[in-house]
Design a protein around this motif. Structure first.
Motif, PDB file in Angstrom:
ATOM      1  N   ARG A  67       0.875  -1.174   0.000  1.00 20.40           N
ATOM      2  CA  ARG A  67       0.000   0.000   0.000  1.00 20.40           C
ATOM      3  C   ARG A  67       0.915   1.228   0.000  1.00 20.40           C
ATOM      4  NH1 ARG A  67      -2.977  -3.527   3.851  1.00 20.40           N
ATOM      5  NH2 ARG A  67      -4.937  -4.073   2.836  1.00 20.40           N
ATOM      6  N   PRO A  68       1.507   1.524  -1.166  1.00 20.65           N
ATOM      7  CA  PRO A  68       2.486   2.615  -1.239  1.00 20.65           C
ATOM      8  C   PRO A  68       1.860   3.959  -0.869  1.00 20.65           C
ATOM      9  CG  PRO A  68       2.442   1.354  -3.286  1.00 20.65           C
ATOM     10  CD  PRO A  68       1.302   0.871  -2.446  1.00 20.65           C
ATOM     11  N   PHE A  69       2.532   4.671   0.020  1.00 17.43           N
ATOM     12  CA  PHE A  69       2.056   5.986   0.419  1.00 17.43           C
ATOM     13  C   PHE A  69       3.153   7.034   0.406  1.00 17.43           C
ATOM     14  CE2 PHE A  69       3.174   3.621   4.203  1.00 17.43           C
ATOM     15  CZ  PHE A  69       3.929   4.510   4.951  1.00 17.43           C
ATOM     16  N   MET A  70       4.416   6.623   0.575  1.00 14.08           N
ATOM     17  CA  MET A  70       5.514   7.595   0.598  1.00 14.08           C
ATOM     18  C   MET A  70       5.722   8.211  -0.791  1.00 14.08           C
ATOM     19  SD  MET A  70       6.720   7.687   3.727  1.00 14.08           S
ATOM     20  CE  MET A  70       8.449   8.018   3.812  1.00 14.08           C
ATOM     21  N   GLY A  71       5.991   7.370  -1.775  1.00 13.10           N
ATOM     22  CA  GLY A  71       6.233   7.869  -3.135  1.00 13.10           C
ATOM     23  C   GLY A  71       5.053   8.653  -3.694  1.00 13.10           C
ATOM     24  N   PRO A  72       3.828   8.100  -3.645  1.00  7.68           N
ATOM     25  CA  PRO A  72       2.687   8.852  -4.166  1.00  7.68           C
ATOM     26  C   PRO A  72       2.437  10.159  -3.408  1.00  7.68           C
ATOM     27  CG  PRO A  72       2.123   6.534  -3.991  1.00  7.68           C
ATOM     28  CD  PRO A  72       3.455   6.711  -3.316  1.00  7.68           C
ATOM     29  N   GLY A  73       2.710  10.168  -2.116  1.00  3.83           N
ATOM     30  CA  GLY A  73       2.539  11.399  -1.349  1.00  3.83           C
ATOM     31  C   GLY A  73       3.500  12.485  -1.811  1.00  3.83           C
ATOM     32  N   ILE A  74       4.736  12.112  -2.081  1.00  2.65           N
ATOM     33  CA  ILE A  74       5.741  13.060  -2.592  1.00  2.65           C
ATOM     34  C   ILE A  74       5.391  13.470  -4.020  1.00  2.65           C
ATOM     35  CG2 ILE A  74       8.168  13.305  -3.273  1.00  2.65           C
ATOM     36  CD1 ILE A  74       7.831  13.400  -0.277  1.00  2.65           C
ATOM     37  N   GLU A  75       5.026  12.504  -4.833  1.00  6.56           N
ATOM     38  CA  GLU A  75       4.687  12.767  -6.242  1.00  6.56           C
ATOM     39  C   GLU A  75       3.568  13.803  -6.359  1.00  6.56           C
ATOM     40  OE1 GLU A  75       5.089  12.365 -10.340  1.00  6.56           O
ATOM     41  OE2 GLU A  75       6.373  11.506  -8.786  1.00  6.56           O
ATOM     42  N   ALA A  76       2.620  13.774  -5.439  1.00 11.76           N
ATOM     43  CA  ALA A  76       1.479  14.683  -5.491  1.00 11.76           C
ATOM     44  C   ALA A  76       1.888  16.148  -5.330  1.00 11.76           C
ATOM     45  CB  ALA A  76       0.459  14.302  -4.421  1.00 11.76           C
ATOM     46  N   VAL A  77       3.047  16.400  -4.742  1.00  9.64           N
ATOM     47  CA  VAL A  77       3.477  17.786  -4.505  1.00  9.64           C
ATOM     48  C   VAL A  77       4.859  18.076  -5.091  1.00  9.64           C
ATOM     49  CG1 VAL A  77       2.015  18.187  -2.478  1.00  9.64           C
ATOM     50  CG2 VAL A  77       4.283  17.157  -2.188  1.00  9.64           C
ATOM     51  N   LYS A  78       5.263  17.315  -6.088  1.00  7.26           N
ATOM     52  CA  LYS A  78       6.628  17.464  -6.596  1.00  7.26           C
ATOM     53  C   LYS A  78       6.894  18.854  -7.178  1.00  7.26           C
ATOM     54  CE  LYS A  78       5.907  15.361 -11.119  1.00  7.26           C
ATOM     55  NZ  LYS A  78       6.260  14.253 -11.973  1.00  7.26           N
ATOM     56  N   GLU A  79       5.880  19.488  -7.783  1.00  5.71           N
ATOM     57  CA  GLU A  79       6.087  20.834  -8.330  1.00  5.71           C
ATOM     58  C   GLU A  79       6.314  21.838  -7.203  1.00  5.71           C
ATOM     59  OE1 GLU A  79       3.410  18.943  -9.343  1.00  5.71           O
ATOM     60  OE2 GLU A  79       4.185  18.386 -11.329  1.00  5.71           O
ATOM     61  N   ARG A  80       5.560  21.707  -6.115  1.00  7.77           N
ATOM     62  CA  ARG A  80       5.743  22.610  -4.977  1.00  7.77           C
ATOM     63  C   ARG A  80       7.105  22.382  -4.320  1.00  7.77           C
ATOM     64  NH1 ARG A  80       0.830  22.290  -1.027  1.00  7.77           N
ATOM     65  NH2 ARG A  80       2.016  23.938  -0.005  1.00  7.77           N
ATOM     66  N   ILE A  81       7.536  21.137  -4.273  1.00  7.56           N
ATOM     67  CA  ILE A  81       8.847  20.821  -3.702  1.00  7.56           C
ATOM     68  C   ILE A  81       9.948  21.437  -4.563  1.00  7.56           C
ATOM     69  CG2 ILE A  81      10.498  18.945  -3.290  1.00  7.56           C
ATOM     70  CD1 ILE A  81       8.069  17.254  -2.368  1.00  7.56           C
ATOM     71  N   ALA A  82       9.849  21.256  -5.879  1.00  5.65           N
ATOM     72  CA  ALA A  82      10.858  21.809  -6.790  1.00  5.65           C
ATOM     73  C   ALA A  82      10.908  23.331  -6.683  1.00  5.65           C
ATOM     74  CB  ALA A  82      10.564  21.383  -8.224  1.00  5.65           C
ATOM     75  N   SER A  83       9.753  23.964  -6.596  1.00  8.12           N
ATOM     76  CA  SER A  83       9.701  25.413  -6.461  1.00  8.12           C
ATOM     77  C   SER A  83      10.367  25.861  -5.158  1.00  8.12           C
ATOM     78  CB  SER A  83       8.239  25.881  -6.502  1.00  8.12           C
ATOM     79  OG  SER A  83       8.151  27.251  -6.203  1.00  8.12           O
ATOM     80  N   GLY A  84      10.078  25.171  -4.074  1.00 12.25           N
ATOM     81  CA  GLY A  84      10.678  25.514  -2.783  1.00 12.25           C
ATOM     82  C   GLY A  84      12.179  25.328  -2.782  1.00 12.25           C
ATOM     83  N   LEU A  85      12.654  24.264  -3.428  1.00 16.24           N
ATOM     84  CA  LEU A  85      14.099  24.043  -3.507  1.00 16.24           C
ATOM     85  C   LEU A  85      14.765  25.121  -4.355  1.00 16.24           C
ATOM     86  CD1 LEU A  85      14.223  20.152  -3.847  1.00 16.24           C
ATOM     87  CD2 LEU A  85      14.760  21.536  -1.824  1.00 16.24           C
ATOM     88  N   GLY A  86      14.070  25.555  -5.409  1.00 18.53           N
ATOM     89  CA  GLY A  86      14.587  26.648  -6.239  1.00 18.53           C
ATOM     90  C   GLY A  86      14.687  27.941  -5.442  1.00 18.53           C
ATOM     91  N   LYS A  87      13.675  28.222  -4.639  1.00 20.58           N
ATOM     92  CA  LYS A  87      13.702  29.425  -3.795  1.00 20.58           C
ATOM     93  C   LYS A  87      14.816  29.338  -2.756  1.00 20.58           C
ATOM     94  CE  LYS A  87       8.808  30.447  -4.368  1.00 20.58           C
ATOM     95  NZ  LYS A  87       7.490  30.442  -3.741  1.00 20.58           N
ATOM     96  N   ALA A  88      15.045  28.151  -2.225  1.00 24.91           N
ATOM     97  CA  ALA A  88      16.133  27.972  -1.260  1.00 24.91           C
ATOM     98  C   ALA A  88      17.477  28.236  -1.933  1.00 24.91           C
ATOM     99  CB  ALA A  88      16.091  26.565  -0.667  1.00 24.91           C
TER     100      ALA A  88
END
Length: 181
Positions: A67-88
């Motif tokens: 019952r995968p939840f880690m990968g799909p949970g990250i995948e759902a917000v990958k654009e927001r994560i990439a944007s935040g890393l870019g801002k950092a």
């Protein structure tokens, strides 16, 4: 005729230093060791990282489907994560270490929240009848409802008894840390 003085400053060293500092930090999301312990229950000394791994990947030996939840949970917000890393990265290049850390903290929080939300809302394989009976024996009303629904001839469902959520300890253990390398 006007004389113009142009002063050039080589900021290569400062830029490289800022990038090195940023790349020496990792945002880790999952079940860190400091939240590993669970309240003792009838299952014995199982810790949260082990439980998360088993549920995320399954255990054929124990008849537990993945019952995968880690990968799909990250995948759902990958654009927001990439944007935040870019801002950092931008903040680090501007020599704003405090702002870079705030952006990394936001990235961790976004990922943590998404995984927790996915545990609550993901479309997982329904619970086995034996699991439902065990939950019902512990007084879980949703398990009783699901057992009654199946006894009435309805197909297995996650509406009343959600996989991955019994006591809520696993979901609460999902966290993030920012760690230096």
């Amino acid at each position: 005729m006007k004389a113009v003085l142009v002063r050039k400053t080589d900021k290569t060293t400062a830029v490289l230093k800022a990038l090195e500092k940023l790349t020496r930090r990792d945002v880790l999301v999952g079940v860190p060791g400091d939240t590993a312990d669970r309240d003792q229950d009838e299952y014995g000394p199982m810790n949260n990282p082990t439980l998360a791994y088993i549920h995320d990947n399954g255990s054929p030996a124990q008849n537990i489907p993945a019952r995968p939840f880690m990968g799909p949970g990250i995948e759902a917000v990958k654009e927001r994560i990439a944007s935040g890393l870019g801002k950092a990265a931008s903040a680090a290049l501007d020599d704003r270490d405090d702002l870079a850390m705030r952006h990394l903290e936001r990235v961790g929080l976004v990922a943590q929240s998404s995984i927790r939300r996915y545990i609550s809302t993901g479309n997982f394989a329904p619970l086995a009848a034996a699991t439902l009976r065990a939950r019902a024996a512990r007084g879980r009303k949703g398990a009783l409802l699901e057992l009654a629904s199946r006894a009435a001839g309805n197909a297995p469902s996650n509406e009343s008894a959600r996989p991955l959520i019994d006591s809520g300890q696993l979901r609460r253990s999902i966290n993030y840390v920012i760690r230096g390398r």
